[in-house]
Design a protein around this motif. Structure first.
Motif, short mmCIF file in Angstrom:
data_model
loop_
_atom_site.label_atom_id
_atom_site.label_comp_id
_atom_site.label_asym_id
_atom_site.label_seq_id
_atom_site.Cartn_x
_atom_site.Cartn_y
_atom_site.Cartn_z
N ILE A 170 0.85 -1.20 0.00
CA ILE A 170 0.00 0.00 0.00
C ILE A 170 0.88 1.25 0.00
O ILE A 170 0.66 2.18 -0.78
CB ILE A 170 -0.94 0.01 1.23
CG1 ILE A 170 -1.88 -1.19 1.20
CG2 ILE A 170 -1.75 1.31 1.28
CD1 ILE A 170 -2.71 -1.37 2.46
N TYR A 171 1.89 1.26 0.85
CA TYR A 171 2.79 2.41 0.96
C TYR A 171 3.51 2.66 -0.36
O TYR A 171 3.60 3.80 -0.83
CB TYR A 171 3.80 2.19 2.08
CG TYR A 171 4.80 3.32 2.24
CD1 TYR A 171 4.40 4.55 2.75
CD2 TYR A 171 6.14 3.15 1.88
CE1 TYR A 171 5.31 5.59 2.90
CE2 TYR A 171 7.05 4.18 2.01
CZ TYR A 171 6.63 5.40 2.53
OH TYR A 171 7.52 6.43 2.65
N ASN A 172 4.01 1.58 -0.97
CA ASN A 172 4.70 1.69 -2.26
C ASN A 172 3.75 2.23 -3.33
O ASN A 172 4.14 3.05 -4.17
CB ASN A 172 5.25 0.32 -2.67
CG ASN A 172 5.85 0.32 -4.06
OD1 ASN A 172 5.23 -0.12 -5.02
ND2 ASN A 172 7.08 0.83 -4.18
N GLY A 173 2.50 1.77 -3.28
CA GLY A 173 1.50 2.22 -4.26
C GLY A 173 1.22 3.71 -4.13
O GLY A 173 1.18 4.43 -5.13
N VAL A 174 1.02 4.17 -2.91
CA VAL A 174 0.75 5.60 -2.67
C VAL A 174 1.95 6.43 -3.12
O VAL A 174 1.79 7.47 -3.78
CB VAL A 174 0.44 5.86 -1.18
CG1 VAL A 174 0.33 7.36 -0.90
CG2 VAL A 174 -0.84 5.15 -0.77
N GLN A 175 3.16 5.96 -2.78
CA GLN A 175 4.39 6.66 -3.16
C GLN A 175 4.50 6.80 -4.68
O GLN A 175 4.73 7.90 -5.20
CB GLN A 175 5.60 5.87 -2.66
CG GLN A 175 6.29 6.47 -1.47
CD GLN A 175 7.62 5.76 -1.20
OE1 GLN A 175 7.84 4.61 -1.59
NE2 GLN A 175 8.53 6.45 -0.56
N GLN A 176 4.34 5.67 -5.38
CA GLN A 176 4.47 5.67 -6.84
C GLN A 176 3.41 6.55 -7.50
O GLN A 176 3.69 7.32 -8.41
CB GLN A 176 4.35 4.24 -7.38
CG GLN A 176 5.58 3.38 -7.20
CD GLN A 176 5.54 2.20 -8.17
OE1 GLN A 176 5.36 2.36 -9.38
NE2 GLN A 176 5.70 1.00 -7.63
N LEU A 177 2.17 6.42 -7.01
CA LEU A 177 1.06 7.17 -7.61
C LEU A 177 1.26 8.67 -7.44
O LEU A 177 1.09 9.44 -8.40
CB LEU A 177 -0.26 6.72 -7.00
CG LEU A 177 -1.52 7.27 -7.68
CD1 LEU A 177 -2.64 6.23 -7.64
CD2 LEU A 177 -2.00 8.55 -7.02
N LEU A 178 1.63 9.11 -6.24
CA LEU A 178 1.83 10.54 -5.99
C LEU A 178 3.00 11.09 -6.80
O LEU A 178 2.94 12.21 -7.31
CB LEU A 178 2.05 10.79 -4.50
CG LEU A 178 0.83 10.59 -3.58
CD1 LEU A 178 1.22 10.76 -2.13
CD2 LEU A 178 -0.29 11.58 -3.94
N ARG A 179 4.04 10.27 -6.94
CA ARG A 179 5.22 10.72 -7.67
C ARG A 179 4.93 10.86 -9.17
O ARG A 179 5.36 11.82 -9.80
CB ARG A 179 6.38 9.74 -7.46
CG ARG A 179 7.71 10.23 -8.05
CD ARG A 179 8.88 9.31 -7.74
NE ARG A 179 8.77 8.02 -8.37
CZ ARG A 179 8.55 6.87 -7.74
NH1 ARG A 179 8.40 6.86 -6.42
NH2 ARG A 179 8.48 5.73 -8.40
N LYS A 180 4.17 9.93 -9.71
CA LYS A 180 3.93 9.92 -11.16
C LYS A 180 2.69 10.71 -11.59
O LYS A 180 2.65 11.25 -12.69
CB LYS A 180 3.80 8.48 -11.65
CG LYS A 180 5.07 7.66 -11.51
CD LYS A 180 4.84 6.21 -11.91
CE LYS A 180 6.08 5.37 -11.71
NZ LYS A 180 5.84 3.94 -12.00
N GLU A 181 1.67 10.76 -10.72
CA GLU A 181 0.40 11.36 -11.14
C GLU A 181 -0.09 12.50 -10.25
O GLU A 181 -1.06 13.17 -10.58
CB GLU A 181 -0.69 10.28 -11.22
CG GLU A 181 -0.34 9.16 -12.18
CD GLU A 181 -1.24 7.95 -12.01
OE1 GLU A 181 -2.47 8.13 -12.03
OE2 GLU A 181 -0.71 6.82 -11.85
N GLY A 182 0.57 12.69 -9.11
CA GLY A 182 0.16 13.76 -8.21
C GLY A 182 -1.12 13.42 -7.45
O GLY A 182 -1.67 12.32 -7.58
N LEU A 183 -1.61 14.38 -6.67
CA LEU A 183 -2.81 14.16 -5.84
C LEU A 183 -4.05 13.82 -6.68
O LEU A 183 -4.92 13.09 -6.22
CB LEU A 183 -3.09 15.40 -4.99
CG LEU A 183 -2.21 15.58 -3.74
CD1 LEU A 183 -2.44 16.95 -3.14
CD2 LEU A 183 -2.52 14.49 -2.71
N ARG A 184 -4.12 14.37 -7.89
CA ARG A 184 -5.30 14.11 -8.75
C ARG A 184 -5.45 12.62 -9.04
O ARG A 184 -6.57 12.14 -9.24
CB ARG A 184 -5.17 14.88 -10.06
CG ARG A 184 -5.35 16.38 -9.91
CD ARG A 184 -5.28 17.07 -11.26
NE ARG A 184 -6.37 16.66 -12.12
CZ ARG A 184 -6.51 17.08 -13.39
NH1 ARG A 184 -5.61 17.89 -13.92
NH2 ARG A 184 -7.52 16.67 -14.12
N GLY A 185 -4.33 11.90 -9.05
CA GLY A 185 -4.38 10.46 -9.34
C GLY A 185 -5.19 9.68 -8.32
O GLY A 185 -5.74 8.62 -8.62
#
Length: 314
Positions: A170-185
């Protein structure tokens, strides 16, 4: 020693949380199959992709490791932690809000001068329109609050752990998503999720309307005013079958908008609908419906049997 008396709202939240956790543990593998079938709707090469094809893929990928049996189980329960967390939060929030909204709408419409908070004690006086309004408003708030959880859940469950780019936690997923797509993701797929709220509203309208009719008959005949497990299963199955079938395309669209592929190919709602119809006709919008019903009906029966029994005993 005086027993602790739970408030109606506490009963709703505790019962909802417990029911959500137990249900998720039991039906998680079916949920994983449903997600992967829904995501196959955007692939022209997977028009005839079915539940057995998903299971075959999981077994095939597991055969490459020395611990194939445990690997199959691990794959079938991939994403369990976030599914458990998400469903517990969603059901707890939903049941809590639903109990409050029923009472607030009832007082605003039927008893504007009444100021005392009665929790769910007004249920026997409430009509179907109030149930529908309470279900819709509670669902909208729950969908907005929990959408980030479902984005991460969809992406974890859509891929095997060993696949390149897959979220490992879960932590890795949140990290990757925020880094690549920002909060909108975190709010991808929110629009169809909000439309999909009508499923919960329709379900609760059918469920609570039928429930109150049964309880009224019991009250008039002097029976114990509590649903039996068989009566809960009967009402739940009917309500879920109707509500899920009517709004299933919104669930499918939400899953596809929350997927890895959505980010890679910049999916938008209406072009996505066109793509799915081009691949498989209008039937493509119902990809995985049978698996979803196979998951949704027993899971909702478990949820509401636990919910009704626990609330009755608290």
């Amino acid at each position: 020693m005086v027993d602790h008396e739970w408030t109606p709202l506490q009963k709703e939240v505790i019962s909802g949380l417990s029911a959500g956790c137990i249900t998720t543990l039991v039906v998680h593998p079916l949920d994983l199959l449903k997600v992967r079938l829904q995501l196959s709707a955007t692939s022209a090469q997977k028009v005839h992709y079915g539940p057995f094809a998903v299971i075959k893929e999981i077994i095939h990928s597991s055969a490459n490791t020395g611990r194939s049996r445990s690997k199959v189980i691990n794959e079938l329960y991939r994403g369990l932690s976030i599914n458990l967390f998400g469903n517990a939060i969603a059901w707890g929030v939903y049941f809590g809000l639903y109990g409050v909204m029923k009472d607030l709408i009832y007082k605003a419409v039927e008893k504007p001068g009444q100021s005392q908070f009665q929790g769910v004690s007004n249920d026997h006086k409430i009509n179907s329109l109030i149930y529908l309004s309470a279900g819709a408003s509670s669902g909208l708030m729950t969908a907005i609050l929990t959408n980030p959880i479902w984005v991460i859940k969809t992406r974890i469950m859509s891929t095997s752990k060993g696949v390149q780019g897959a979220y490992t936690s879960i932590y890795n997923g949140v990290q990757q998503l925020l880094r690549k797509e920002g909060l909108r993701g975190l709010w991808k797929g929110l629009v169809p999720a909000l439309f999909g709220v009508s499923q919960g509203a329709l379900y609760f309208t059918v469920y609570d309307t039928l429930k109150q009719r049964k309880l009224r008959r019991k009250r008039e005949s002097g029976q114990n005013i509590h649903l039996t497990n068989l009566e809960t299963i009967e009402i739940t199955s009917l309500g879920k079958m109707i509500s899920v079938t009517l709004v299933y395309p919104f669930q499918l669209l939400k899953s596809n908008l929350q997927s890895f592929k959505a980010n890679e190919q910049k999916f938008r709602l209406f072009p996505l609908v066109k793509l799915i119809i081009a691949n498989d006709g209008f039937a493509g919008l119902y990809k995985g419906l049978s698996t979803n019903l196979l998951r949704a009906i027993p899971s909702t029966c478990i949820t509401f049997c636990v919910y009704e029994n626990l609330k009755h005993r608290l």
